[in-house]
Write a protein that holds these residues in place. Sequence first.
Motif, PDB file in Angstrom:
ATOM      1  N   GLU A 863       1.704  -6.475  55.761  1.00 43.18           N
ATOM      2  CA  GLU A 863       2.195  -7.763  56.286  1.00 43.18           C
ATOM      3  C   GLU A 863       1.049  -8.580  56.853  1.00 43.18           C
ATOM      4  N   THR A 864       0.140  -7.913  57.550  1.00 46.70           N
ATOM      5  CA  THR A 864      -1.021  -8.639  58.091  1.00 46.70           C
ATOM      6  C   THR A 864      -1.824  -9.259  56.943  1.00 46.70           C
ATOM      7  N   LEU A 865      -2.011  -8.464  55.887  1.00 42.13           N
ATOM      8  CA  LEU A 865      -2.846  -8.935  54.779  1.00 42.13           C
ATOM      9  C   LEU A 865      -2.224 -10.135  54.073  1.00 42.13           C
ATOM     10  N   GLU A 866      -0.899 -10.163  54.006  1.00 44.70           N
ATOM     11  CA  GLU A 866      -0.265 -11.302  53.330  1.00 44.70           C
ATOM     12  C   GLU A 866      -0.635 -12.602  54.025  1.00 44.70           C
ATOM     13  N   ALA A 867      -0.595 -12.580  55.352  1.00 42.37           N
ATOM     14  CA  ALA A 867      -0.964 -13.779  56.112  1.00 42.37           C
ATOM     15  C   ALA A 867      -2.435 -14.131  55.870  1.00 42.37           C
ATOM     16  N   VAL A 868      -3.280 -13.110  55.871  1.00 44.39           N
ATOM     17  CA  VAL A 868      -4.719 -13.362  55.675  1.00 44.39           C
ATOM     18  C   VAL A 868      -4.953 -13.975  54.306  1.00 44.39           C
ATOM     19  N   GLN A 869      -4.271 -13.426  53.313  1.00 43.07           N
ATOM     20  CA  GLN A 869      -4.509 -13.948  51.969  1.00 43.07           C
ATOM     21  C   GLN A 869      -4.028 -15.389  51.835  1.00 43.07           C
ATOM     22  N   ARG A 870      -2.897 -15.658  52.434  1.00 47.19           N
ATOM     23  CA  ARG A 870      -2.336 -17.017  52.374  1.00 47.19           C
ATOM     24  C   ARG A 870      -3.317 -18.012  52.982  1.00 47.19           C
ATOM     25  N   GLU A 871      -3.875 -17.638  54.146  1.00 48.86           N
ATOM     26  CA  GLU A 871      -4.802 -18.556  54.831  1.00 48.86           C
ATOM     27  C   GLU A 871      -6.143 -18.651  54.100  1.00 48.86           C
ATOM     28  N   SER A 872      -6.575 -17.511  53.543  1.00 46.14           N
ATOM     29  CA  SER A 872      -7.918 -17.530  52.932  1.00 46.14           C
ATOM     30  C   SER A 872      -7.931 -18.440  51.713  1.00 46.14           C
ATOM     31  N   LYS A 873      -6.750 -18.632  51.093  1.00 41.95           N
ATOM     32  CA  LYS A 873      -6.707 -19.528  49.933  1.00 41.95           C
ATOM     33  C   LYS A 873      -6.918 -20.971  50.337  1.00 41.95           C
ATOM     34  N   ARG A 874      -6.681 -21.269  51.606  1.00 44.92           N
ATOM     35  CA  ARG A 874      -6.831 -22.668  52.053  1.00 44.92           C
ATOM     36  C   ARG A 874      -8.268 -23.009  52.383  1.00 44.92           C
ATOM     37  N   LEU A 875      -9.131 -22.018  52.390  1.00 44.91           N
ATOM     38  CA  LEU A 875     -10.541 -22.298  52.694  1.00 44.91           C
ATOM     39  C   LEU A 875     -11.119 -23.194  51.608  1.00 44.91           C
ATOM     40  N   PRO A 876     -12.023 -24.100  51.982  1.00 43.27           N
ATOM     41  CA  PRO A 876     -12.645 -24.922  50.936  1.00 43.27           C
ATOM     42  C   PRO A 876     -13.432 -24.006  49.993  1.00 43.27           C
ATOM     43  N   PRO A 877     -13.314 -24.258  48.675  1.00 43.26           N
ATOM     44  CA  PRO A 877     -14.015 -23.359  47.741  1.00 43.26           C
ATOM     45  C   PRO A 877     -15.531 -23.505  47.869  1.00 43.26           C
ATOM     46  N   ILE A 878     -16.238 -22.457  47.505  1.00 45.88           N
ATOM     47  CA  ILE A 878     -17.708 -22.508  47.539  1.00 45.88           C
ATOM     48  C   ILE A 878     -18.166 -23.439  46.427  1.00 45.88           C
ATOM     49  N   GLN A 879     -19.151 -24.254  46.728  1.00 47.43           N
ATOM     50  CA  GLN A 879     -19.670 -25.178  45.724  1.00 47.43           C
ATOM     51  C   GLN A 879     -20.329 -24.382  44.596  1.00 47.43           C
TER      52      GLN A 879
END
Length: 1889
Positions: A863-879
């Motif tokens: 359950e913790t990881l699901e939240a982390v994954q959801r948020e990590s997708k919102r990070l700006p992508p690396i150029q």
Amino acid sequence: MARLADYFVLVAFGPHPRGSGEGQGQILQRFPEKDWEDNPFPQGIELFCQPSGWQLCPERNPPTFFVAVLTDINSERHYCACLTFWEPVEPTQEGLCTEDTAEREEEAGEGGLVGLSPAAPGPPGQLFAPKTLVLVSRLDHVEVFRNSLGLIYTIHVEGLNVGLENVVGNLLTCVIPLAGGSQRTISLGAGDRQVIQTPLTDSLPISRCSVALLFRQLGITNVLSLFCAALTEHKVLFLSRSYQRLSDACRGLLALLFPLRYSFTYVPILPAQLLEVLSTPTPFIIGVNAAFQAEAQELLDVIVADLDGGTVTVPECVHIPPLPEPLQSQTHSILSMVLDPELELADLAFPPPTTSTSSLKMQDKELRAVFLRLFAQLLQGYRWCLHMVRIHPEPVIRFHKAAFLGQRGLVEDDFLMKVLEGMAFAGFVSERGVPYRPTDLFDELVAHEVARMRADENHPQRVLRHVKELAEQLYKNENPYPAVAMHKVQRPGEASHLRRAPRPFPRLDEGTVQWIVDQATAKLQGAPPAVKAEKRTTVPSGPPMTAILERTSGLHGNSARRLEVVRNCISYVFEGKMLEAKKLLPAVLRALKGRAARRCLAQELHLHVQQNRAVLDHQQFDFVVRMMNCCLQDCTSLDEHGIAAALLPLVTAFCRKLSPGVTQFAYSCVQEHVVWSTPQFWEAMFYGDVQTHIRALYLEPAEDRDPSQVGEAPAQADERSALDVASEQRRLWPTLSREKQQELVQKEESTVFSQAIHYANRMSYLLLPLDGSKSRLLRERAGLGDLESASNSLVTNSMAGSVAESYDTESGFEDAETCDVPGAVVRFINRFVDKVCTESGVTSDHLKGLHVMVPDIVQMHIETLEAVQRESKRLPPIQKPKLLRPRLLPGEQCVLDGLRVYLLPDGREGGAGGSRGGPALLPAEGAVFLTTYRVIFTGMPTDPLVGEQVVVRSFPVAALTKEERINIQTPSDQYLPDGLQLRSCTFQLLKMVFDEEVGSDSAELFRKQLHKLRYPPDIRGTFALTLGSAHTPGRPPRATKDKGPSFRTLSRNFMKNAKRTIGRQYVTRKKYNPPSWEHRGQPSPEDQEDEISVSEELEPSTLTPSLALKPSDRMTMSSLVERACCRDYQRLGLGTLSSSLSRAKSEPFRISPVNRMYAICRSYPGLLIVPQSVQDNALQRVSRCYRQNRFPVVCWRSGRSKAVLLRSGGLHGKGVVGLFKAQNAPSPGQSQADSSSLEQEKYLQAVVSSMPRYADASGRNTLSGFSSAHMGSHVPSPRARVTTLSNPMAASASRRTAPRGKWGSVRASGRSGGLSTDVGTRLAGMGPPQANGAPPDPGFLRPQRAALYIIGDKAQLKGVRPDPLQQWELVPIEVFETRQVKGSFKKLLKACVPGYPATEPGSASFLCSLEDSEWLIQIHKLLQVSVLVVELLDSGSSVLVSLEDGWDITTQVVSLVQLLSDPFYRTLEGFRLLVEKEWLSFGHRFSHRGAHTLAGQSSGFTPVFLQFLDCVHQVHLQFPMEFEFSPFYLKFLGYHHASHRFRTFLLDSDYERIELGLLYEEKGERRGQPACRSVWEYVERLSKRTPVFYNYLYAPEDTEVLRPYSNVSNLKVWDFYTEETLAEGPPYDWELAQGPPEPPEEERPDGGAPQSRRRVVWPCYDSCPRAQPDAISQLLEELQRLETELGRPPERWKDAWDRVKAAQRLEGRQDGRGTPSSLLVSSVPHHRRSLGVYLQEGPVGSTLSLSLDSDQSSGSTASGSRQAARRSTSTLYSQFQTAESENRSYEGTLYKKGAFMKPWKARWFVLDKTKHQLRYYDHRVDTECKGFIDLAEVEAVAPGTPTLGAPKTVDEKAFFDVKTTRRVYNFCAQDVPSAQQWVDQIQSCLSDA
């Protein structure tokens, strides 16, 4: 104290219950009759008394003695001493056993118990039965047992007056101490005395002499093998005829294993009835009588040691790992010094008189000492790897195997790995790991003597001294009292066994014996127990361990600098200096390959963690994760160096905030490493942590260490280790109260329990993937799979995820969606918890609680990881870098736009910065594009230090040969699953993995599209044919219908127009002159086209007897289809006929249109050359005899000898072969009923008679010796009479009169004829083969040879015996098949373009792979056969090449022969004609061999044409001056024959091309086409613009026949296979390659020194020929540039080149040379001209003059040629004037002021009115111009004034200035008049202009 003997047993022979011949043992009596409580009576003693079986014996044998060993269920060993003697059989017994006596005698003889000494037979028919006295004891005192049983036997035999009951009773009640070095004298009450010594230490084994005897019997190497086998748990079987020797050998081997105890089956003497034990699956050490050797041989996995024969046999399937080096060699040498001390002295000039050899007992101890030292060296420092898991109530100790192997530097060592995993070592750890116990010799040695052993390594004498010291201690342990009192034991008299015993062995009185035993027992119970207190101490740990070999010593010499880089980078990251960190990162990632740097990284990161947490920003987090990944990617699953262990606490400490309440920890980014899924790693980590916490329990709080610092080594020296703490606690344990003990046990148990919970959490962190939907985890990991049960469908193959392999449906994984990741993780953790908790003594309640907890922990974490994954997708992508679009050809279209990929380095080290130097261009990051023509990668190197180089790798889609999926770690340390490796037959390899942004669907689409383009369903789908369709709409409509005229129409026109040319007369054929340059390489204008007339015998119904064709009509078939063939036939004089029939008949050959409808043979051209006398209707019948109807036709005629070369397919079964096989027939005609064979014979006869020289064939010799039987021999065939070369004088004479021709260059060759025998260059009389694989002298070819030789396949002509009456002769040769070519090419591809880096450095592996491919051997065979045919043709014999189907090897050979024989084919135009005629018109199956369509996909790529080009390249290398085309031309054809860019090499024959309308389009409608459809047309156009296809060294000698050397040693690997250009991709698509590089130097505006614009040229990146063109190309470019600057229309390079050559010849004549030689021609007649000068870059003038004047041997002196060289240099301005004086209108010295701030300098100035320049040089004789002033830019010439730094002595009026549009130049003459003169000259020059 212990009993000496537990039981005394009397066993006798008894009949077998089933009445068989063999008897069985019967226990007559045993004492005591009741079992001892502590030691029950062992079962099966009767089997062990007579191991070979109980048998009667016809003779009375002497008594025997041996000790058998039985092991009980508690692993206690019982020693059974057996003394056997023989007694006469009583009559009743005898009656029972009379049958099969003879058989039993035989068996007894085999059993080896007979004949130990001369035996006396009893009365006739008397038999003797064995009887055995057995003593059973738990003590090992062999000699005491022998004496005691001997005494009992003596009393019986000698009839002494002593009661046997008393002796036995005393024996059973005798009690002796176990150990401690005491001495005890015993007596059995028969006047005897024995002294028993007990060893000092019980733990050291007693060996007596057994080890020394073992070495004597088997030798050093064999014993070492057995030693390693026993340690690595193999099965060992000893064989001997002596039971005592078997016992000793087994005892000796066990003694060598100390301090390890052997814990498997141990039976020194195995009875015959139990032989099936040998097939047990477990390891064992067993001894068996040699009589059963046969049974032992059937065992497949047993190592058999034959003690009597001294051999050790290791089965093939068994691998015994040797000791690690250097221990193996050191042990071997020490053993030889001990066993053979004289070995060291054997070579001495003055050996010492005698050397004292040790006694056998002492030598035994010395040998054991060697092995004791060996174990001390192997296990040195083992105590530092012990984990104290529990101290109370009993110590629980675990050994950290991985850390031990890592720190010893023996990770790869098979031997040590197996020893540490074995049961013996597990026992060693549990026994010797205990910190508080008695110590022995081994403990002292491993703790205190390690340093000494290391120091002594290289000093054999010191080692020997140490060994002797240890041996002394071992000897003293066994014999503590050297002066032993003498034993006194009665023995029987000599030969007492022969005396007839008065009576059998008596029955003893049980009561008496029992009473004695009872008495003694009562007495013992009353006495106080004699307990000897054991002396227990803390076991010393010794120094920390070191590596056995310092292997990494010089590897990282600058490691301190590397560590500093790592530290700096980390400090920059945490200080927020991200740019600095980014600069250092590549260096850090490289440094992290080293172990020290990885440890340093872990330590540095530890410093930045406070209270178990360190929150970072996004950039810091990325840096830290990247470095951790880099560290972990080299970790093996065992983590020997503790890197993963050190990072484990850190991955749960470093984190970043994604959003309020959501934190991402580093562990979610470092999961993709195999170490996390290895149970052993987790166990070692767990035990290490438990040890730290248990230790902390018992330390004073002050000493306590921060438990978070787990992965570090034990701290400072003053701090006690866990073992020390445990030792202290064990010492105190007995003094503690019961409550205190309970409390400590509970504390320890709860510590372990809390750690188990902690580890369950940690494991869930690292095993659950961040993205729960993807089950990447299981694809990569082997470990989780290992633990899954067999029924689990997740993993069926534990190694399926091996990194190097690709995964697909077969790799054992189901679809990702069906994988139950949480379930797998729960099971994994549960198994781990079960194992560690059971071992650590956790209570069952706690364990149940853990099992309930684990699923909850996992679920919570998901359950913790699901939240982390959801948020990590919102990070700006690396150029990511911008995609670079590739340049496309006209008509080439993109099918799939760029997919982001990483291009990885493959086995070629060029691009990866290997040994050749250069930057690491790969791996590169970019995109892959798929177009209709190519697969293209464009990108940039991932290493930022390389710079912004664009990397391009591409190949034509049609050239793809193999596509496979791969899985690889990418450079950015992410794990990307989708990878592809594409290999092409143009020697390119794209090894790439798709970026994670590219979905697997896109990757799959790419593969499908690629496959579709590579294998179109129909040939019309290829790029060359679809290309034109794009331009079709723009074309004006044709007058006729769009498709070419149909086949029938063409055929009709063909015949209709034939009559028109009958009236034309032909001029007779003139000597061939190569066409002049203007006409060469372009299609001839129509009015120049030759006409061809064809005579054909028609059926009577046709109108005219002769028809002719007029080819000027473009619609006729002759111009469309037969142009290449017919032009060549006419040139060769094969098709020139006049209109008058009588004249035509005199011509030997004619052009026949019989195949005009392709009815006879579809793969032949429409017009064929056949003998004049053969009618067309006969050809149909002849064709039936040949495969594919390819009957023999003429394809070339020698201009000199008029011999013809014919080609055909191989013969069918009947025909000529059958004709040859009929030996006795008077004439071939009668022997063959088949008419086609008659026709065939007539046809060959017609060919022979067409050659005028062979009208009379009498007296000629044959080639019969060239048969398969003589092919390999050096002796000429007895039938071959041409043996002139066997005489050296004759040979030299024949060489002198040899016909003209040239041989390949004389290079050193190791083999003279090693490979030449396969094809047999030696015809019947050729004599021994020449060196270098050259054919023998041409002189051997006599005029009296056969008129026609048929070169056929050896297999096809098997058993053929040529008939000497025939005028043709068969030459059977062995040829390779096309499938061999295909297989060889695959291996060549892998050798030249390997997919993975070579395991061994250097070129060795490449050369091995090249040799394995056998490609050069095939080239050698082709050249060899071709040179053979050239020789035959040159000698005047005709040759028919008739191999396979006539379209592969035949084509190769025929083409090569023509190329070698006829200079015309070595021109650009001629080579084109050769390929069009032999390869295209005669139907080489390009589409089939190239697998052009879907139908051919299964057949694969077979590069027959490429192999031919390689042969041409080999000849080109040996004769560089004979070819008009350059090596690049061959590469160009090699690339494009597979690329499908042009239509030329499509389809399998002219028939197919007409069917598709290709020939008509290509040849008829060529003008106005936007795209080149023919490769020839393209070459022609390109040749006009650039000399890239031209060979500057071309200087042919007319009528020159080439004979290249063909030995493999003379062949070179074609650079087409190995070179690549990453800057622009393959250089064969000229439009795509960049324009030529700018000249590196450019004049400065002021005409001063040129400003250098240098650049680095990297061999694998830049195209070297473009970056560094050769001198002539450079000059021609310069010329064009100058003309353009002068505003002239640039002259064609060819005209300029021809003019230079003409001037050169002229100059040569003026110099008075001997012969007017052409450029680069050497006039020495036999000088080999292949050693011509290669033109490379360099100083322009000198290089050119060298090349132009290379024929200095023509007669001029050296000085003359030097003069000529200078003069020719000046003629480089050749297009203006050739005389030198006019170019220099006025010259002299002037001072010139340099540019701004530069001094005045004196220069030599030349005023050139022709070029309108004022040039200057450094001095008068300087040939290189340093600069010039263009007079067109001069505006004024005026008097000047002296400036700063001007010459002092000169008059002011000598200064003048020249003002140009760019700047003002200041000059100064030497005096005023010369200044005036200069000004006037410049002015007049300006006014002239």
